[in-house]
Scaffold this active site. Structure first.
Site, PDB file in Angstrom:
ATOM      1  N   GLU A  48      37.230  38.813  39.899  1.00  0.00           N
ATOM      2  CA  GLU A  48      37.267  40.258  40.177  1.00  0.00           C
ATOM      3  C   GLU A  48      38.535  40.649  40.938  1.00  0.00           C
ATOM      4  OE1 GLU A  48      35.183  42.169  38.822  1.00  0.00           O
ATOM      5  OE2 GLU A  48      33.410  40.936  38.445  1.00  0.00           O
ATOM      6  N   ASN A  52      41.652  42.896  39.484  1.00  0.00           N
ATOM      7  CA  ASN A  52      42.098  44.133  40.154  1.00  0.00           C
ATOM      8  C   ASN A  52      43.611  44.145  40.346  1.00  0.00           C
ATOM      9  OD1 ASN A  52      39.627  45.373  40.382  1.00  0.00           O
ATOM     10  ND2 ASN A  52      39.328  44.906  42.555  1.00  0.00           N
ATOM     11  N   ARG A 106      36.139  50.290  32.287  1.00  0.00           N
ATOM     12  CA  ARG A 106      35.883  49.472  33.464  1.00  0.00           C
ATOM     13  C   ARG A 106      34.556  49.910  34.074  1.00  0.00           C
ATOM     14  NH1 ARG A 106      38.053  45.233  32.974  1.00  0.00           N
ATOM     15  NH2 ARG A 106      37.505  44.828  35.128  1.00  0.00           N
TER      16      ARG A 106
END
Lengths: 143, 111
Positions: A48, A52, A106
């Site tokens: 994650e 990002n 997303r």
């Protein structure tokens, strides 16, 4: 705190490196003898944070993502850093379901997943300077 | 990562093998959407039996496909996610809109 071991990897912000980052951190953390679940939690949180940096930090331009991993006693500290565009509003970015890029399908669950799977998550960011995500997890292990 | 398809009447069964992250999500979305549009399937079953890893990018993939299937008044189900994948599905609340089945037989009976 005494650092028992440390590693650092630096790679280009290519999406193909997301799996590399997960595997590199998992391989390093393996020396702590984590359970299958603990290792899966760490891989997911790293995925994650790195995603990002690639999607939001560098917005698919090329830059370097740095992942530092420290073992301090029975705790692992993972830092994911980029020198990308930074986050204007960290509080908003951390809210479940918030995404700055809805056109990319997303889910806006990245920070929520990191917070769920790790014990502590700290985010520092400066616009046009970059973002640093520091995550901590105690490894109870299979012993 | 590999996607393979099976069909049962108006239902497309997509079996995803390997890892579903931001990198692989683009190709997975594309393959599933093309297959659904090609034969105008009404329902979609995502078979996660061979899915070894998924992060929140997978949630985006599931919800995006769910929206498409909803437009066709169809049903969408997930089959046999491993514990790591199931946690992401639960945390994100996806299971409330796309039911999760532990085996294909149960999913096919539901559709």
């Amino acid at each position: 705190m005494h650092v028992n071991n440390e590693m650092k990897v630096e790679f280009l912000s290519k999406s193909s490196n997301e799996s590399f980052a997960r595997v590199a951190v998992a391989a390093f953390v393996s020396q702590m003898d984590p359970t299958v679940e603990e290792l899966a939690d760490i891989k997911t949180a790293v995925s994650e944070a790195v995603t990002n940096s690639i999607i939001h930090g560098y917005e698919n331009t090329m830059g370097y993502v740095v992942v530092t991993c420290r073992i301090i006693g029975d705790t692992v500290e993972i830092i994911v850093e980029d020198k990308g565009k930074g986050i204007e509003n960290i509080e908003l970015a951390r809210q479940p379901l918030y995404t700055s890029r809805p056109e990319l399908e997303r889910s806006g669950m990245g920070f929520t997943v990191m917070e769920t799977f790790m014990d502590e998550v700290e985010v520092e960011s400066e616009v046009n300077k970059g973002t640093r995500v520091r995550m901590i997890k105690k490894i109870n292990g299979s012993r | 990562m590999q996607v393979s398809f099976k069909t049962r009447n108006k239902t497309l069964i997509a079996e995803i093998e390997g890892e579903l992250d931001h990198h692989t999500s683009v190709e997975i979305k594309d393959k599933i959407d093309k297959e659904i549009n090609r034969k105008q399937y009404k329902n979609l079953i995502l078979d996660f039996t061979k899915l070894t890893f998924m992060d929140s990018s997978g949630v985006g993939v599931i919800i995006g496909r769910y929206k498409n299937i909803q437009k066709r008044n169809g049903k969408m189900l997930i089959v046999n996610p491993n514990p790591q994948v199931n946690r992401i599905i639960t945390i994100s609340g996806v299971h409330k809109i796309v039911p999760v089945f532990s085996d294909m037989q149960g999913a096919l009976e539901e559709i």
